[in-house]
Design a protein around this motif. Sequence first.
Motif, PDB file in Angstrom:
ATOM      1  N   ASN A  35       0.810  -1.226   0.000  1.00 32.37           N
ATOM      2  CA  ASN A  35       0.000   0.000   0.000  1.00 32.37           C
ATOM      3  C   ASN A  35       0.844   1.278   0.000  1.00 32.37           C
ATOM      4  OD1 ASN A  35      -2.402  -1.388  -0.056  1.00 32.37           O
ATOM      5  ND2 ASN A  35      -2.740  -1.292   2.151  1.00 32.37           N
ATOM      6  N   ASP A  38       0.644   2.705  -3.309  1.00 38.48           N
ATOM      7  CA  ASP A  38      -0.697   2.959  -3.836  1.00 38.48           C
ATOM      8  C   ASP A  38      -0.798   4.361  -4.453  1.00 38.48           C
ATOM      9  OD1 ASP A  38      -3.568   1.569  -3.534  1.00 38.48           O
ATOM     10  OD2 ASP A  38      -3.812   3.740  -3.319  1.00 38.48           O
ATOM     11  N   LYS A  39      -1.752   4.530  -5.375  1.00 34.61           N
ATOM     12  CA  LYS A  39      -1.947   5.831  -6.018  1.00 34.61           C
ATOM     13  C   LYS A  39      -2.559   6.858  -5.076  1.00 34.61           C
ATOM     14  CE  LYS A  39      -2.481   4.055 -10.741  1.00 34.61           C
ATOM     15  NZ  LYS A  39      -3.370   3.988 -11.929  1.00 34.61           N
ATOM     16  N   SER A  40      -3.308   6.392  -4.104  1.00 34.08           N
ATOM     17  CA  SER A  40      -3.974   7.288  -3.162  1.00 34.08           C
ATOM     18  C   SER A  40      -2.995   7.747  -2.075  1.00 34.08           C
ATOM     19  CB  SER A  40      -5.163   6.584  -2.511  1.00 34.08           C
ATOM     20  OG  SER A  40      -5.639   7.314  -1.407  1.00 34.08           O
ATOM     21  N   ALA A  41      -2.877   9.070  -1.907  1.00 36.55           N
ATOM     22  CA  ALA A  41      -1.991   9.611  -0.878  1.00 36.55           C
ATOM     23  C   ALA A  41      -2.455   9.207   0.521  1.00 36.55           C
ATOM     24  CB  ALA A  41      -1.931  11.134  -0.984  1.00 36.55           C
ATOM     25  N   LYS A  42      -3.775   9.168   0.714  1.00 36.34           N
ATOM     26  CA  LYS A  42      -4.313   8.775   2.021  1.00 36.34           C
ATOM     27  C   LYS A  42      -3.950   7.332   2.342  1.00 36.34           C
ATOM     28  CE  LYS A  42      -6.796   9.271   5.729  1.00 36.34           C
ATOM     29  NZ  LYS A  42      -6.320  10.153   6.840  1.00 36.34           N
ATOM     30  N   THR A  43      -4.068   6.444   1.355  1.00 30.43           N
ATOM     31  CA  THR A  43      -3.716   5.042   1.564  1.00 30.43           C
ATOM     32  C   THR A  43      -2.235   4.899   1.889  1.00 30.43           C
ATOM     33  OG1 THR A  43      -5.449   4.325   0.035  1.00 30.43           O
ATOM     34  CG2 THR A  43      -3.697   2.746   0.503  1.00 30.43           C
ATOM     35  N   ARG A  44      -1.409   5.670   1.201  1.00 32.28           N
ATOM     36  CA  ARG A  44       0.038   5.603   1.466  1.00 32.28           C
ATOM     37  C   ARG A  44       0.351   6.064   2.887  1.00 32.28           C
ATOM     38  NH1 ARG A  44       0.271   8.075  -3.701  1.00 32.28           N
ATOM     39  NH2 ARG A  44       0.964  10.063  -2.771  1.00 32.28           N
ATOM     40  N   GLN A  45      -0.310   7.125   3.324  1.00 32.37           N
ATOM     41  CA  GLN A  45      -0.047   7.629   4.668  1.00 32.37           C
ATOM     42  C   GLN A  45      -0.474   6.626   5.740  1.00 32.37           C
ATOM     43  OE1 GLN A  45      -1.292  11.658   5.522  1.00 32.37           O
ATOM     44  NE2 GLN A  45      -0.821  12.356   3.451  1.00 32.37           N
ATOM     45  N   CYS A  78       8.174   8.047  -1.777  1.00 32.23           N
ATOM     46  CA  CYS A  78       7.359   8.886  -0.893  1.00 32.23           C
ATOM     47  C   CYS A  78       8.087  10.181  -0.549  1.00 32.23           C
ATOM     48  CB  CYS A  78       7.015   8.121   0.388  1.00 32.23           C
ATOM     49  SG  CYS A  78       5.867   6.749   0.160  1.00 32.23           S
ATOM     50  N   GLU A  86       3.279  13.009   4.339  1.00 26.28           N
ATOM     51  CA  GLU A  86       3.775  11.745   3.788  1.00 26.28           C
ATOM     52  C   GLU A  86       5.300  11.681   3.851  1.00 26.28           C
ATOM     53  OE1 GLU A  86       3.784   9.304  -0.481  1.00 26.28           O
ATOM     54  OE2 GLU A  86       2.250  10.835  -0.087  1.00 26.28           O
TER      55      GLU A  86
END
Length: 408
Positions: A35, A38-45, A78, A86
Amino acid sequence: MRFSPRGLLFAGGEAVDEQAQQEEVEEKLKECIDNVMDKSAKTRQVALESLRLAFSSKMLFDFLLERRLTVTDSLEKCLKKGKGEEQSLAAAVLTLLCLQMGSGPEGEEVFRSLKPLLITILTDSSASPIARQSCATALGMCCYVAAADMEDLISCLACLEGIFGASCNKETSSEPSHPSPLLQVLHCNALQSWSLLLTICPSTQIKKILDKNFCQQMGAPNKERVTHDGATGSKLHIASFFPPAIWEDFFYEDADLLCTKLKALATDSNKYRAKTDRRKQRSIFRDVLHFIENGECHEETIKFGLECMYVDSWARRRSYNAFKETLGSGVRHHLQNNELLREIFELGPPLVLDAAAIKASKISRFEKVTSQLSYLLSSGNLPDVPTDTPGEQLVSCPYPPILEPSAS
């Protein structure tokens, strides 16, 4: 998926088989590592925060050994493409990855690959302040753990000095005379990392630092720069682990003026700062003043499991505080099981305990409170506070109250 160490310990009220628990941990970690890309910044965080919790609460060397390159590449992306929060989380996870890998070739490889990027973000005045703060801490910790040669150490010291030195030398600085709170925290983190690296610096290099008139550049501590000067205590008491021939010349020529200013900071009661900040400031400068006047360092005993560690010097305290700030509540677990920390603090190999010894070392909360209450009551130092109920009195103590019959 969010990592929760405590949530993995029990299922349906019964202890989970150790092997099954380990497999569940690894599956969640694999998902988190995926994850991070992942493309989603929220998912990465969320994934980065989960990795931070996992790396700080468990020893995962074997799991990470074969995945360190994947994790390092993900963290690099990141740091390069992420935004402030992030980037800050990525730098924190990088620090913990170095702690997991240790001071061997694996840790050195991780540090060497991302050191240039940490320095780039740290020295970029247009970068996010919280990202720069985290990179300042990461650069110091990773260098402390995994620097392979003197060149790495010197370059990191110079980089960190350039950050916090700008706030100290007002004549040549382009920084604002009253930096924002975020910028003050950055300077503080850089100074803390610098003082940490100084604990492993050879005396010849320390002499060069002093020859640059660093003390005069730093200026005396003052009330207007307390956020920064809380860390300046590290700079002042750093002399306690210099060779005697060097540290005698460290302090200001006007030692009386320095002590006067330290006493003012040690008793400062201005209301424009939070109570906890004032309390921390007074504590720091009381200890520093005590060392300057008496040459003594406040000793502290750290207990973990069946062991304990004595923090009896400023260098040892700075090192322990750095690990405590990085690992949080997981610091005691790492003191018990992380070979790197045990080597740094000279604790020897990790203890091998059987199930009975582990169970015996765990004291319930009730037993702790009962033991503490028994001691406090037997000492006779607790004042009795009368209640509204005749025939009873309430014992005043910092633990849950108990009722005792009054004397007839």
